[in-house]
Design an enzyme around this catalytic site. Structure first.
Site, short mmCIF file in Angstrom:
data_model
loop_
_atom_site.label_atom_id
_atom_site.label_comp_id
_atom_site.label_asym_id
_atom_site.label_seq_id
_atom_site.Cartn_x
_atom_site.Cartn_y
_atom_site.Cartn_z
N ILE A 1 -9.72 7.43 8.13
CA ILE A 1 -10.76 8.51 8.20
C ILE A 1 -11.86 7.99 8.96
O ILE A 1 -12.29 6.54 8.68
CB ILE A 1 -11.05 8.71 6.73
CG1 ILE A 1 -10.01 9.09 6.06
CG2 ILE A 1 -12.46 9.57 6.66
CD1 ILE A 1 -9.63 10.64 6.46
N TYR B 1 0.79 -1.27 0.09
CA TYR B 1 -0.15 0.01 -0.02
C TYR B 1 0.86 1.48 0.00
O TYR B 1 0.59 2.21 -0.64
CB TYR B 1 -0.95 -0.02 1.28
CG TYR B 1 -1.82 1.17 1.40
CD1 TYR B 1 -3.02 1.24 0.66
CD2 TYR B 1 -1.96 1.95 2.50
CE1 TYR B 1 -3.79 2.21 0.72
CE2 TYR B 1 -2.58 3.05 2.59
CZ TYR B 1 -3.69 3.21 1.75
OH TYR B 1 -4.31 4.25 1.92
P1 NAD Z 1 -12.56 2.37 -0.12
O1 NAD Z 1 -11.78 0.85 -0.12
O2 NAD Z 1 -13.68 2.46 0.76
O3 NAD Z 1 -12.98 2.82 -1.42
C1 NAD Z 1 -12.23 2.31 -2.98
C2 NAD Z 1 -13.36 2.40 -3.90
O4 NAD Z 1 -12.60 2.14 -5.15
C3 NAD Z 1 -14.31 1.06 -3.85
O5 NAD Z 1 -15.46 1.41 -3.98
C4 NAD Z 1 -13.97 0.24 -4.93
O6 NAD Z 1 -14.97 -0.51 -5.61
C5 NAD Z 1 -13.22 1.10 -5.89
N1 NAD Z 1 -12.37 0.57 -6.76
C6 NAD Z 1 -11.67 -0.57 -6.43
N2 NAD Z 1 -10.68 -1.02 -7.36
C7 NAD Z 1 -11.24 -0.31 -8.81
C8 NAD Z 1 -11.20 -0.19 -9.98
N3 NAD Z 1 -10.27 -1.21 -10.67
N4 NAD Z 1 -11.67 0.57 -10.90
C9 NAD Z 1 -12.66 1.66 -10.23
N5 NAD Z 1 -12.72 1.51 -8.85
C10 NAD Z 1 -12.21 0.66 -8.22
O7 NAD Z 1 -11.52 3.29 0.13
P2 NAD Z 1 -11.44 5.00 0.55
O8 NAD Z 1 -11.44 4.75 2.05
O9 NAD Z 1 -12.85 5.53 0.28
O10 NAD Z 1 -10.23 5.45 0.28
C11 NAD Z 1 -10.18 6.39 -1.00
C12 NAD Z 1 -8.80 6.87 -1.10
O11 NAD Z 1 -8.38 7.48 0.01
C13 NAD Z 1 -7.80 5.71 -1.51
O12 NAD Z 1 -6.87 6.24 -2.34
C14 NAD Z 1 -7.01 5.43 -0.01
O13 NAD Z 1 -5.86 4.88 -0.16
C15 NAD Z 1 -7.25 7.00 0.53
N6 NAD Z 1 -7.16 6.85 1.87
C16 NAD Z 1 -8.29 6.53 2.68
C17 NAD Z 1 -8.02 6.41 4.15
C18 NAD Z 1 -9.07 5.99 4.96
O14 NAD Z 1 -8.96 5.74 6.31
N7 NAD Z 1 -10.38 5.59 4.56
C19 NAD Z 1 -6.87 7.06 4.63
C20 NAD Z 1 -5.92 7.27 3.67
C21 NAD Z 1 -6.09 7.30 2.40
N1 SER Z 2 -6.93 3.99 6.46
C1 SER Z 2 -5.90 3.57 5.78
C2 SER Z 2 -5.64 2.30 5.69
O1 SER Z 2 -5.50 1.98 7.11
C3 SER Z 2 -4.81 4.55 5.79
O2 SER Z 2 -4.39 4.90 4.54
O3 SER Z 2 -5.30 1.37 4.96
#
Ligand code: NAD
Ligand code: SER
Length: 320
Positions: free
Chosen positions: A172, A142
């Site tokens: 988040i 990751y």
């Molecule tokens: P999530 O896993 O909840 O959602 C990701 C979405 O991407 C899903 O709906 C999935 O169906 C879609 N997806 C996966 N493969 C795909 C593909 N090939 N084509 C199109 N769509 C596809 O993730 P999230 O928590 O909403 O995170 C969104 C972004 O924020 C990511 O880049 C994640 O790394 C980043 N992020 C999230 C957090 C967190 O705590 N949620 C923290 C740091 C960074």
């Molecule tokens: N919430 C995310 C994870 O734990 C941080 O990027 O993967």
């Protein structure tokens, strides 16, 4: 007028960001994109949506052309714990998908927002008050995809003038859509278990301090950064942003203030424990504050009170 495409719109962040952007820019101007159509009756289904796979450049290009898109929010990823189970898929979505988005953006002159993460840091990074510009040698797939994405986005800005911007999000916390398989998921799950069972078995150990942020602030951060004056941005694709830092014990004690009989025990998941041990305890986000006015509204007490209320409403279970 902006025409926005959100890739990964059904995820934890995308499902709420899509609604917020539709309120701001108009329903018809914000297209939700994901691997599957939004469930019938869901809020996402109320506006334009497209089935697309970020690993297939042609599908992104077609949607951008069809909807005259000028801004892409790229949220597709496999989060840290799932990515360790499926490293090849994590690379394909996180890096090849990112490259596809940047190529389409270069050809069609779109702006691009992509979140990086606390996961872009590693065991040799300074753990406390982690600087904006510092060592990034992550040991998870990751993290490897996130550092590569930060570098690719910087390259496309410098080499081709693509307006790329991004944030290093912490964990988040939110109540609309469940998290997708990350190391910080416990900080959401604890609220559901507290409301349902008044107890929680924590997969991270006592002392695992991590940065966190409530969803309302995470959405504001993305939109504020995309609207910031570009002349003021020095760190376009990798702003540290945080709102609070705690370990499981501190969070449990905050919940106990509202629910004195709440109990937490530990059954540590070694994979998540190992990942968390390589991430910062707390980041320095002064560059974001100085360059585009980052200023979160929710700290631990406000977030905890709001989560308990909202999850209780969602589950239809009173907690007091
Ligand atoms: P999530 O896993 O909840 O959602 C990701 C979405 O991407 C899903 O709906 C999935 O169906 C879609 N997806 C996966 N493969 C795909 C593909 N090939 N084509 C199109 N769509 C596809 O993730 P999230 O928590 O909403 O995170 C969104 C972004 O924020 C990511 O880049 C994640 O790394 C980043 N992020 C999230 C957090 C967190 O705590 N949620 C923290 C740091 C960074
Ligand atoms: N919430 C995310 C994870 O734990 C941080 O990027 O993967």
């Amino acid at each position: 007028m902006k025409n926005i495409l959100i890739i990964g719109a059904q995820g934890q962040i995308g499902s709420e960001l899509t609604c917020k952007l539709r309120k701001k820019y108009g329903v018809d101007n914000v297209v939700s994109g994901d691997l599957y159509p939004p469930p019938r009756g869901s809020k996402l289904a109320d506006g334009p949506n497209e089935v697309l796979d970020i690993t297939v450049a042609g599908t992104i290009y077609q949607v951008v052309k069809d909807h005259k898109i000028d801004t892409i929010y790229n949220l597709a990823a496999l989060l840290s714990a799932v990515a360790e189970q499926r490293p090849q898929d994590a690379w394909n979505v996180g890096v090849n998908g990112m490259y596809n988005v940047l190529e389409v953006a270069r050809e069609t002159k779109c702006a691009v927002f992509t979140p990086s993460s606390i996961g872009s840091f590693g065991p040799t990074t300074p753990m406390d008050n982690t600087p904006q510009d510092t060592i990034q040698r992550p040991t998870t797939i990751y993290g490897v995809t996130k550092v590569t994405g930060e570098l690719l986005c910087d390259y496309y800005y410098k080499r081709f003038g693509v307006d790329t911007r991004g944030l290093r999000y912490p964990g988040i916390i939110s109540y609309v859509t469940l998290p997708g398989g990350g190391t910080t998921d416990y900080a959401v799950e604890i609220f559901y278990e507290a409301i349902k069972h008044r107890k929680f078995v924590c997969p991270l150990p006592k002392g695992a301090f991590l940065d966190m942020m409530y969803m309302a602030d995470a959405l504001d951060a993305a939109i504020d950064l995309m609207e910031a004056d570009p002349a003021k941005l020095k760190h376009r694709n990798s702003f540290n942003v945080t709102a609070m830092s705690f370990d499981p014990e501190i969070l449990a004690n905050e919940i106990k203030k509202h629910m004195p009989d709440f109990e937490m025990t530990y059954d540590v998941d070694p994979v998540k424990e190992a990942i968390a041990a390589t991430w910062p305890n707390s980041m320095d986000d002064s560059a974001a504050r100085e360059e585009w006015g980052w200023n979160p509204k929710f700290e631990l007490p406000e977030m905890t009170a709001d989560m308990l209320e909202k999850v209780s409403e969602k589950l239809g279970i009173a907690y007091k």
